[in-house]
Each structure stands twice: as structure tokens, then as C-alpha cells.
Design a protein around this motif. Structure first.
Motif, PDB file in Angstrom:
ATOM      1  N   PHE A  85      -8.289   1.033  63.610  1.00  0.00           N
ATOM      2  CA  PHE A  85      -8.686   1.034  62.202  1.00  0.00           C
ATOM      3  C   PHE A  85     -10.136   0.569  62.038  1.00  0.00           C
ATOM      4  O   PHE A  85     -10.929   1.213  61.346  1.00  0.00           O
ATOM      5  N   LEU A  86     -10.493  -0.532  62.700  1.00  0.00           N
ATOM      6  CA  LEU A  86     -11.866  -1.057  62.583  1.00  0.00           C
ATOM      7  C   LEU A  86     -12.900  -0.063  63.107  1.00  0.00           C
ATOM      8  O   LEU A  86     -13.919   0.175  62.451  1.00  0.00           O
ATOM      9  N   LEU A  87     -12.639   0.503  64.269  1.00  0.00           N
ATOM     10  CA  LEU A  87     -13.599   1.460  64.810  1.00  0.00           C
ATOM     11  C   LEU A  87     -13.578   2.773  64.039  1.00  0.00           C
ATOM     12  O   LEU A  87     -14.605   3.432  63.908  1.00  0.00           O
ATOM     13  N   VAL A 117     -10.240   6.016  56.046  1.00  0.00           N
ATOM     14  CA  VAL A 117      -9.541   6.007  57.330  1.00  0.00           C
ATOM     15  C   VAL A 117      -8.056   5.779  57.076  1.00  0.00           C
ATOM     16  O   VAL A 117      -7.689   4.892  56.300  1.00  0.00           O
ATOM     17  N   LYS A 118      -7.228   6.576  57.729  1.00  0.00           N
ATOM     18  CA  LYS A 118      -5.781   6.387  57.663  1.00  0.00           C
ATOM     19  C   LYS A 118      -5.248   6.343  59.093  1.00  0.00           C
ATOM     20  O   LYS A 118      -5.524   7.248  59.881  1.00  0.00           O
ATOM     21  N   VAL A 119      -4.511   5.278  59.386  1.00  0.00           N
ATOM     22  CA  VAL A 119      -3.964   5.076  60.728  1.00  0.00           C
ATOM     23  C   VAL A 119      -2.450   5.280  60.676  1.00  0.00           C
ATOM     24  O   VAL A 119      -1.778   4.757  59.781  1.00  0.00           O
ATOM     25  N   LYS A 164       4.573   7.150  60.488  1.00  0.00           N
ATOM     26  CA  LYS A 164       4.323   6.354  59.285  1.00  0.00           C
ATOM     27  C   LYS A 164       2.910   5.791  59.327  1.00  0.00           C
ATOM     28  O   LYS A 164       2.426   5.379  60.388  1.00  0.00           O
ATOM     29  N   GLN A 165       2.307   5.749  58.138  1.00  0.00           N
ATOM     30  CA  GLN A 165       0.981   5.146  58.034  1.00  0.00           C
ATOM     31  C   GLN A 165       1.111   3.630  58.170  1.00  0.00           C
ATOM     32  O   GLN A 165       2.071   3.027  57.678  1.00  0.00           O
ATOM     33  N   VAL A 166       0.143   3.029  58.851  1.00  0.00           N
ATOM     34  CA  VAL A 166       0.094   1.579  59.028  1.00  0.00           C
ATOM     35  C   VAL A 166      -1.147   1.085  58.304  1.00  0.00           C
ATOM     36  O   VAL A 166      -2.264   1.533  58.595  1.00  0.00           O
ATOM     37  N   GLY A 167      -0.947   0.184  57.338  1.00  0.00           N
ATOM     38  CA  GLY A 167      -2.061  -0.317  56.551  1.00  0.00           C
ATOM     39  C   GLY A 167      -2.481  -1.719  56.976  1.00  0.00           C
ATOM     40  O   GLY A 167      -1.712  -2.460  57.600  1.00  0.00           O
ATOM     41  N   PHE A 168      -3.703  -2.055  56.639  1.00  0.00           N
ATOM     42  CA  PHE A 168      -4.259  -3.375  56.948  1.00  0.00           C
ATOM     43  C   PHE A 168      -4.955  -3.893  55.694  1.00  0.00           C
ATOM     44  O   PHE A 168      -6.085  -3.512  55.401  1.00  0.00           O
ATOM     45  N   ASN A 169      -4.263  -4.747  54.947  1.00  0.00           N
ATOM     46  CA  ASN A 169      -4.836  -5.321  53.730  1.00  0.00           C
ATOM     47  C   ASN A 169      -5.764  -6.488  54.037  1.00  0.00           C
ATOM     48  O   ASN A 169      -6.627  -6.824  53.230  1.00  0.00           O
TER      49      ASN A 169
END
Length: 168
Positions: free
Chosen positions: A101-103, A117-119, A145-150
Motif C-alpha cells: 500500500f505504501l509503495l 490505490v486499492k489493495v 477482498k479489499q484490505v484498507g489501512f486507515n
């Protein structure tokens, strides 16, 4: 650490049945997606400018990526073939997904200000399979499934600084 510093070449790890099945399934998923949209890319190597240090680079090697110019979105897919359930697999690999996600965000920023960006975690259940017999692709075993990072999972800058200082 010597590999990270570039002092020696990485040695290929011998493959057991589970590793081979995972590689095969990843390629099957990629081929399935690529047959639907030729823009899918397999295993790009991304190196972070922001987080790389003098003695160590931060890299990301997502399994599958789709760059959608129309939607201005980078779709990142990490494929995991495991006998464990989706949630347990996600918990095991969440840090890896966070680095993707960061990269991915760094890559998206280089493409323009409106890029997103969608992971996604692509989980292939191997529960009940005899992996020594090889794997036949079965799409009913897939969960995507999408994995989110809040919020950040950890301070990657601090982590890279620690590794950099150690390698010095």
C-alpha cells in the motif's frame, strides 16, 4: 541482511509442495485476469525513494497490479494459497499488504495528484487438497477482498532507520 545490502546474491529457496502450489496458483490467477484485461502486470518490482536508506532499500513485489488510467487507480493484488481461512491469512500478511500500500501510494503520487490505490488480498483455500498431486485451478476456492489501512500499522521510517544503522 547481506542480500539486503547487496553484498551477496539471493539464493533460491528449494521449493516444497506447498510453495510450488502457491506459485502455480498465483500464475493461474494472473493468467485468468490477464485473459480478461491485458493491462494486468505480474510481479513488478517497486523500490521506494522515500523509505530507502543508504544501506538498505525498501522494495515491494506485489503479485499482480493493474494500472487503470481512466479511473486513475492502481489495483494491487497479493495472492496467498493457504489451508487457513481468509481472516487468519489476512492477519498473517497484513504487514506485507501495508508495505504494498505504501509503495503503491508512492507510485500513484508519481502518476498524478488524483491517483488512488486499492489493495486486495486474493485468498485461495487449499484446505483438503493434496498438494503433492499438483493443483487444478478451481475459482470456487478464491476469495478476493479489499484490505484498507486507515492508520499506519507501524512507523516504516523508523524501522528503515534502525535497519540502516545496523547495517552500517
Amino acid at each position: 541482511l547481506a542480500v539486503c545490502k547487496g553484498l551477496i546474491q539471493q539464493v533460491e529457496i528449494p521449493k516444497n509442495d506447498a510453495i510450488q502450489a502457491g506459485d502455480d496458483i498465483e500464475m493461474m490467477v494472473y493468467e485468468h485476469l490477464k485473459s480478461q484485461d491485458t493491462r494486468y502486470e505480474s510481479n513488478p518490482l517497486w523500490e521506494s525513494e522515500r523509505y530507502s536508506r543508504k544501506n538498505v532499500r525498501l522494495i515491494s513485489h506485489p503479485d499482480i497490479v493493474l494500472k487503470d488510467d481512466e479511473k486513475k487507480t492502481l489495483y494491487i493484488y497479493e495472492v496467498k494459497a493457504t489451508r487457513f481461512g481468509f481472516e487468519e491469512t489476512k492477519a498473517t500478511y497484513k504487514a506485507q499488504l501495508f508495505v504494498h500500500f505504501l509503495l503503491g501510494k508512492e507510485k500513484a503520487k508519481s502518476l498524478g495528484k488524483d491517483w488512488k490505490v486499492k489493495v486486495f488480498l486474493v485468498h485461495y483455500s487449499t484446505d483438503g487438497l493434496n498438494l503433492s498431486e499438483g493443483v487444478t485451478f478451481d475459482p470456487t476456492r478464491l476469495t478476493v477482498k479489499q484490505v484498507g489501512f486507515n492508520a499506519p500499522m507501524f512507523d516504516i521510517s523508523k524501522a528503515m532507520d534502525i535497519v540502516d544503522a545496523f547495517l552500517e
